[in-house]
Each structure stands twice: as structure tokens, then as C-alpha cells.
Design an enzyme around this catalytic site. Structure first.
Site: not given
Ligand code: NAD
Ligand code: ZN
Length: 233
Positions: A57, A92, A94-95, A110, A220
Site C-alpha cells: 500500500y 470502490q 482507494v485512489d 473500500h 470511461a
Molecule cells: P476490477 O479490476 O475488478 O474491474 C475493472 C473493470 O473496469 C473491468 O470490468 C474492466 O472491463 C473495466 N475497465 C478497464 N478499463 C476501463 C476503461 N478504460 N474504461 C471503462 N472501464 C474499464 O475493478 P473493481 O470492480 O473496482 O474491483 C474491485 C476492487 O478493486 C475494489 O474493491 C477496489 O478497492 C480495488 N482497486 C482499486 C483501485 C484504485 O483505487 N484505482 C485499483 C485497483 C483495485
């Protein structure tokens, strides 16, 4: 699409931050930044190997300085600023990219990388530096600070407030989440039950796509600004 829509709930996941350069949760290799989820994202992992989990982390927190919000975060912040009805962004992630874009009506269900949580007294405090194991809590003085991340098996934050918002929602939007992690994956059903319209924006169809009235596939950074333009007319 904004006729009859007053109350909006938006759920975001790792996909909204992907174009900012942050890795999603389960990459093509099934790993998060090279680690198995069970090794960095459970209470058991923290107890077994605090040095590894804290370092993981620390690296994620340090990385925040190298990334910036993308047009999807910016569009949601603009919607938040302009929308006269109720609106709640539940992330969800954490950024801190939603808040850096300017979003205010935001919940981190989260947890947050830039927060430390005391495992002894439950106090959370803002934290931007590395967090070594056994760092001391300013509240109770115990050396029990841990990353303020909701691990698998722990209760997400603010569930009552989220549930109340879902039950009043006229529109529920899910953005960039795989629909694999509960309870967030079930929000669409709660919102539908309450009579909300349901829209999914994702790169690939998610595990829960069938529950949504409408799914739009694409990045997105394109789909979210387009949706916000439609909502703001
Ligand atoms: P996940 O990784 O399971 O799913 C990501 C989803 O985003 C996928 O369905 C994918 O198809 C889609 N995706 C990828 N690139 C994309 C784009 N450019 N535009 C639109 N959609 C796109 O992520 P999740 O469902 O958020 O997983 C859950 C856990 O991951 C959360 O609990 C979170 O805490 C944690 N997490 C957070 C971060 C962060 O804070 N940035 C990063 C990694 C994981
Ligand atoms: Zn404490």
C-alpha cells in the site's frame, strides 16, 4: 435522458482510473500489481506478513503522485457541481482521483490509500507518507496503525447511507467495475427494486451486465463525459 430523474447514485470501480494509469484489480494475469489478492487484501495477510502488506500500500500511495484525474473523473465532478437533485458517487477505488477532480458528494466504501486506521481504537487519520508496521496512533497511543483499506471479509464503509440513497434513486449508474465484488455488485438490484433506471458503462460486459437495463461499452474517458452531457442537457 434526464426527464423524471432527480436522484442519482453512481458506483465507480478501478476501470474509471485505468486511463489515468492505475492498474485495475484483476489484470489479465489475475493479479493486482503482481500480487495475489489473498496476499495483500485480507486480514489474514496483514497478520501473517505486515511488512509485505504495508509495503504494497505504500507503493500504491506513492504512485498517486504520478497520476492525475482523467476526463471521466472530471465529468463526474462537473455533474456533481451542476446537478440540483440528490447525487452520490460511491467509489470502490482507494485512489483520490475523484476528489482531485473536484467531486464533493463522494463516499469511499473500500477505504482510502491516504488514510491510516488504528486497529486498536478505530480512529482514522490522514496519511500521505509511507506507513511502517507498528506506527503509533495519535488517538490512543497504541502502535497499531494499518492501511485504511477494507479487506475481503471486512465490512465496507457507509453501507446504511448507500442503501438509503439506492432506495431513493431514479437513476443508478455503474462505471468501470467488474461486478465481481459484493456488496457493491448487488447495488444494481437494490436500485432496480426501488424503481431506478440502471445504466452500466464499462470496457467489457461485467459479471452483472444482465441486471442493467442498458449497457454501453467503451472507455470511461469517452462514455462518462457523453453521459454527463446527456444528463445536463
Ligand atoms: P476490477 O479490476 O475488478 O474491474 C475493472 C473493470 O473496469 C473491468 O470490468 C474492466 O472491463 C473495466 N475497465 C478497464 N478499463 C476501463 C476503461 N478504460 N474504461 C471503462 N472501464 C474499464 O475493478 P473493481 O470492480 O473496482 O474491483 C474491485 C476492487 O478493486 C475494489 O474493491 C477496489 O478497492 C480495488 N482497486 C482499486 C483501485 C484504485 O483505487 N484505482 C485499483 C485497483 C483495485
Ligand atoms: Zn488508536
Amino acid at each position: 435522458m434526464n426527464a423524471d430523474i432527480n436522484n442519482i447514485v453512481i458506483l465507480t470501480g478501478a476501470g474509471i482510473s485505468a486511463e489515468s494509469g492505475l492498474a485495475t484489480f484483476r489484470g489479465p494475469d489475475g493479479l493486482w500489481e503482481g500480487h495475489r489478492v489473498e496476499d495483500v487484501c485480507t486480514p489474514e495477510a496483514l497478520a501473517r506478513n505486515p511488512v509485505l502488506v504495508h509495503r504494497f500500500y505504500d507503493e500504491r500511495r506513492a504512485r498517486l503522485a504520478e497520476v492525475a484525474p482523467n476526463p471521466a473523473h472530471q465529468a463526474l465532478a462537473a455533474l456533481d457541481a451542476a446537478w440540483g437533485g440528490d447525487l452520490l458517487i460511491v467509489t470502490q477505488n482507494v485512489d483520490d482521483l475523484h476528489e482531485r477532480a473536484g467531486a464533493q458528494r463522494l463516499l469511499h466504501m473500500h477505504g482510502e490509500l491516504q488514510s491510516a486506521l488504528c486497529a486498536a481504537c478505530g480512529k482514522a487519520e490522514a496519511w500521505t507518507a509511507p506507513l511502517p508496521p507498528a506506527s503509533v496512533c495519535t488517538g490512543c497511543g497504541q502502535p497499531r496503525l494499518r492501511p485504511d483499506i477494507v479487506f475481503f471479509g471486512e465490512m465496507p464503509y457507509d453501507m446504511e447511507r448507500i442503501d438509503a440513497a439506492l432506495c431513493r434513486a431514479d437513476l443508478f449508474v455503474s462505471i468501470g467495475t467488474s461486478g465481481a465484488v459484493y456488496p457493491a455488485a448487488g447495488f444494481v438490484q437494490t436500485a432496480r427494486h426501488a424503481g431506478a433506471r440502471t445504466l452500466e458503462l464499462n470496457l467489457d460486459p461485467s459479471a452483472g451486465s444482465a441486471y442493467f437495463e442498458e449497457t454501453r461499452l467503451g472507455p470511461a474517458s469517452e462514455l462518462v463525459p457523453e453521459m454527463v452531457r446527456e444528463l445536463l442537457g
